[in-house]
Design a protein around this motif. Sequence first.
Motif, PDB file in Angstrom:
ATOM      1  N   LEU A  44      -5.993  27.969  18.724  1.00 14.22           N
ATOM      2  CA  LEU A  44      -7.337  28.758  18.423  1.00 14.22           C
ATOM      3  C   LEU A  44      -8.183  27.857  17.624  1.00 14.22           C
ATOM      4  CD1 LEU A  44      -5.579  32.154  17.353  1.00 14.22           C
ATOM      5  CD2 LEU A  44      -6.144  31.295  19.510  1.00 14.22           C
ATOM      6  N   ARG A  45      -9.774  27.987  17.839  1.00 16.78           N
ATOM      7  CA  ARG A  45     -10.817  27.678  17.300  1.00 16.78           C
ATOM      8  C   ARG A  45     -11.110  28.407  15.957  1.00 16.78           C
ATOM      9  NH1 ARG A  45     -17.043  27.057  19.007  1.00 16.78           N
ATOM     10  NH2 ARG A  45     -16.519  29.188  19.442  1.00 16.78           N
ATOM     11  N   VAL A  46     -11.157  28.065  15.008  1.00 16.43           N
ATOM     12  CA  VAL A  46     -11.455  28.647  13.600  1.00 16.43           C
ATOM     13  C   VAL A  46     -12.671  28.092  13.129  1.00 16.43           C
ATOM     14  CG1 VAL A  46     -10.615  29.482  11.476  1.00 16.43           C
ATOM     15  CG2 VAL A  46      -9.023  29.340  13.404  1.00 16.43           C
ATOM     16  N   ARG A  47     -13.682  28.955  12.534  1.00 21.48           N
ATOM     17  CA  ARG A  47     -14.775  28.299  11.633  1.00 21.48           C
ATOM     18  C   ARG A  47     -14.302  28.759  10.378  1.00 21.48           C
ATOM     19  NH1 ARG A  47     -21.366  29.361  11.972  1.00 21.48           N
ATOM     20  NH2 ARG A  47     -21.943  27.814  10.351  1.00 21.48           N
ATOM     21  N   HIS A  48     -14.079  27.869   9.489  1.00 24.86           N
ATOM     22  CA  HIS A  48     -13.883  27.974   7.897  1.00 24.86           C
ATOM     23  C   HIS A  48     -14.861  27.363   7.055  1.00 24.86           C
ATOM     24  CE1 HIS A  48     -10.894  27.404   4.529  1.00 24.86           C
ATOM     25  NE2 HIS A  48     -11.348  28.645   4.407  1.00 24.86           N
ATOM     26  N   ILE A  49     -15.504  28.210   6.209  1.00 26.75           N
ATOM     27  CA  ILE A  49     -16.665  27.593   5.397  1.00 26.75           C
ATOM     28  C   ILE A  49     -16.317  27.997   4.100  1.00 26.75           C
ATOM     29  CG2 ILE A  49     -18.882  27.799   4.833  1.00 26.75           C
ATOM     30  CD1 ILE A  49     -19.774  28.629   7.515  1.00 26.75           C
ATOM     31  N   ILE A  50     -16.035  26.993   3.251  1.00 30.50           N
ATOM     32  CA  ILE A  50     -15.908  27.105   1.534  1.00 30.50           C
ATOM     33  C   ILE A  50     -16.948  26.550   1.298  1.00 30.50           C
ATOM     34  CG2 ILE A  50     -14.546  26.534  -0.338  1.00 30.50           C
ATOM     35  CD1 ILE A  50     -12.105  25.959   1.586  1.00 30.50           C
ATOM     36  N   THR A 184     -19.064  34.563  -5.949  1.00 27.24           N
ATOM     37  CA  THR A 184     -18.621  33.578  -6.938  1.00 27.24           C
ATOM     38  C   THR A 184     -17.256  33.596  -7.069  1.00 27.24           C
ATOM     39  OG1 THR A 184     -19.339  35.050  -8.600  1.00 27.24           O
ATOM     40  CG2 THR A 184     -20.801  33.206  -8.007  1.00 27.24           C
ATOM     41  N   HIS A 185     -16.284  34.883  -6.804  1.00 28.52           N
ATOM     42  CA  HIS A 185     -15.010  34.880  -7.078  1.00 28.52           C
ATOM     43  C   HIS A 185     -14.525  34.190  -6.128  1.00 28.52           C
ATOM     44  CE1 HIS A 185     -16.329  39.114  -8.767  1.00 28.52           C
ATOM     45  NE2 HIS A 185     -16.596  38.341  -9.490  1.00 28.52           N
ATOM     46  N   GLN A 213     -24.260  33.217   0.475  1.00 28.76           N
ATOM     47  CA  GLN A 213     -24.135  33.967  -0.842  1.00 28.76           C
ATOM     48  C   GLN A 213     -22.833  33.626  -1.763  1.00 28.76           C
ATOM     49  OE1 GLN A 213     -26.064  36.465  -1.871  1.00 28.76           O
ATOM     50  NE2 GLN A 213     -27.689  35.992  -0.106  1.00 28.76           N
ATOM     51  N   GLY A 214     -22.331  32.399  -1.230  1.00 31.41           N
ATOM     52  CA  GLY A 214     -21.020  31.944  -2.022  1.00 31.41           C
ATOM     53  C   GLY A 214     -19.687  32.312  -1.611  1.00 31.41           C
ATOM     54  N   TYR A 215     -19.774  33.045  -0.423  1.00 32.90           N
ATOM     55  CA  TYR A 215     -18.407  33.751   0.061  1.00 32.90           C
ATOM     56  C   TYR A 215     -17.728  32.734   0.823  1.00 32.90           C
ATOM     57  CZ  TYR A 215     -19.997  38.404  -1.411  1.00 32.90           C
ATOM     58  OH  TYR A 215     -20.169  39.513  -2.189  1.00 32.90           O
TER      59      TYR A 215
END
Length: 479
Positions: A44-50, A184-185, A213-215
């Motif tokens: 599966l292709r996943v987009r993960h942004i930190i 921010t959490h 927004q920081g999520y």
Amino acid sequence: MLTGFMDGLLCCLSSKSANVVVPAESSECVDGFEFVEVKPGRVLRVRHIIPDRPVVDEPTGQGGSFSSKRKITVYRNGQLYIENFGDRVRAAPKNCQNGGTELNSTVEVELTDCGNSVPSVSIPEAQSDSITAGKDGASLLEAGREAPAAGRTDPSQQPRKRRRKPKRTVVIDCERKISACKGTHADVALFFIHGVGGSLDIWTHQLDFFSKQGYEVIAADLAGHGASSEPQIAAAYTFYALAEDMRLIFKRYARKRNILIGHSYGVSFCTFLAHEYPEQVHKMVMINGGGPTALEPSLCSIFNLPSCVLHCLSPLLAWSFLKAGFARQGAKEKQLLKDNNAFNVSSFVLRAMMSGQYWPEGDEVYHAELTVPILLVHGMHDKFVPVEEDQRMAEILLMAFLKVLEDGSHMIMMECPDAVNTLLHEFFLWEPATPPATKKDSKARPETAKAQSDNASATCDPSKVRPATANHTAKTRRD
């Protein structure tokens, strides 16, 4: 159309599905995407942004405590009886009212198919409201039905046989702490799940907005969609197979507090995860998800035709999807479909997805057991999901907030991205109001003061002393 017909003819002759996506190998993050192998050969292709953000381990707000006490009874005559005994929700999201039933109330519904008719609902001593908003998310429209007054209920709707032999009884008694989820959490993660024919690209506006927004955001392509692998077996596209994929993705990226956002068919997978991980799912968003009915494939459907025939009809199906999925059909909407890779799946996958929607557990009782706060977003012009189905969902759920956007349709996250982002963000930051602590009043009540003055006067005047007090005084003197 001619090209589609020729491709379909070749598909029939070769007995293979056209437009097969080559399985991708598990690899590192490439161009902001990750390829996760959930099973051997199933990638599966996943987009993960930190995002870069100041880390705050714990929420700054105290949040609110919510008592979930509910008794759900299913009777053999086809009635669902819900009794709520928990605390009332003391606050709702900004510009949003409680679209479900108020707590400390009773709900009685008929267990019928939402697709055919909307069943009658009686809510004694309670009233349900829902909200309609424009693109700015500000205008309000009451969509709930007023509860019948006591003693005025239609005799034909009176529960006559439901109390005889209950078929099933579910008792829910738990305590939930609901707090605001800020970007921010570090313990907050947002999961986005698309529906049939979509891809993670339909969430582009939401992923970009909330990552700024920081999520931490996670979105995945379902099997056979987007850039994920396309197994050539129909069993790979059943509800349970796809739900297991989403469960593995959730376990891989989940934080302490997770928010699930689903669209259309993806709402069912969010509901499944909320049942599987009730302690980790903090809130949930259902976008054009429909009513709380068990999934069952339709026997009389165009998707039951052979894959090669569906491939020949793919231009017609794409035009129909554009017509029903968007409030306006123009060059902008066509470009949105093309840019976001929506409804761009092979005929084999489309047929297998529609015929694999079998989920008998996902009935009214299954949804009524959810104790997580849920935001329902509905596009007024949606031709796939009537607004009555989301209204029924709001009545069944314990704590639901219904928002109807009057300028949107089925693909509302692409049509009205700003309004959807605003609604979702307000819901993420919402928390129930904490009841004020009871303080002891130093001032005596009037009746208490009067009683004290009477006692004082009675003590001063021997003639007005109570017999018991007089006996007690005489006994004291004798001692």
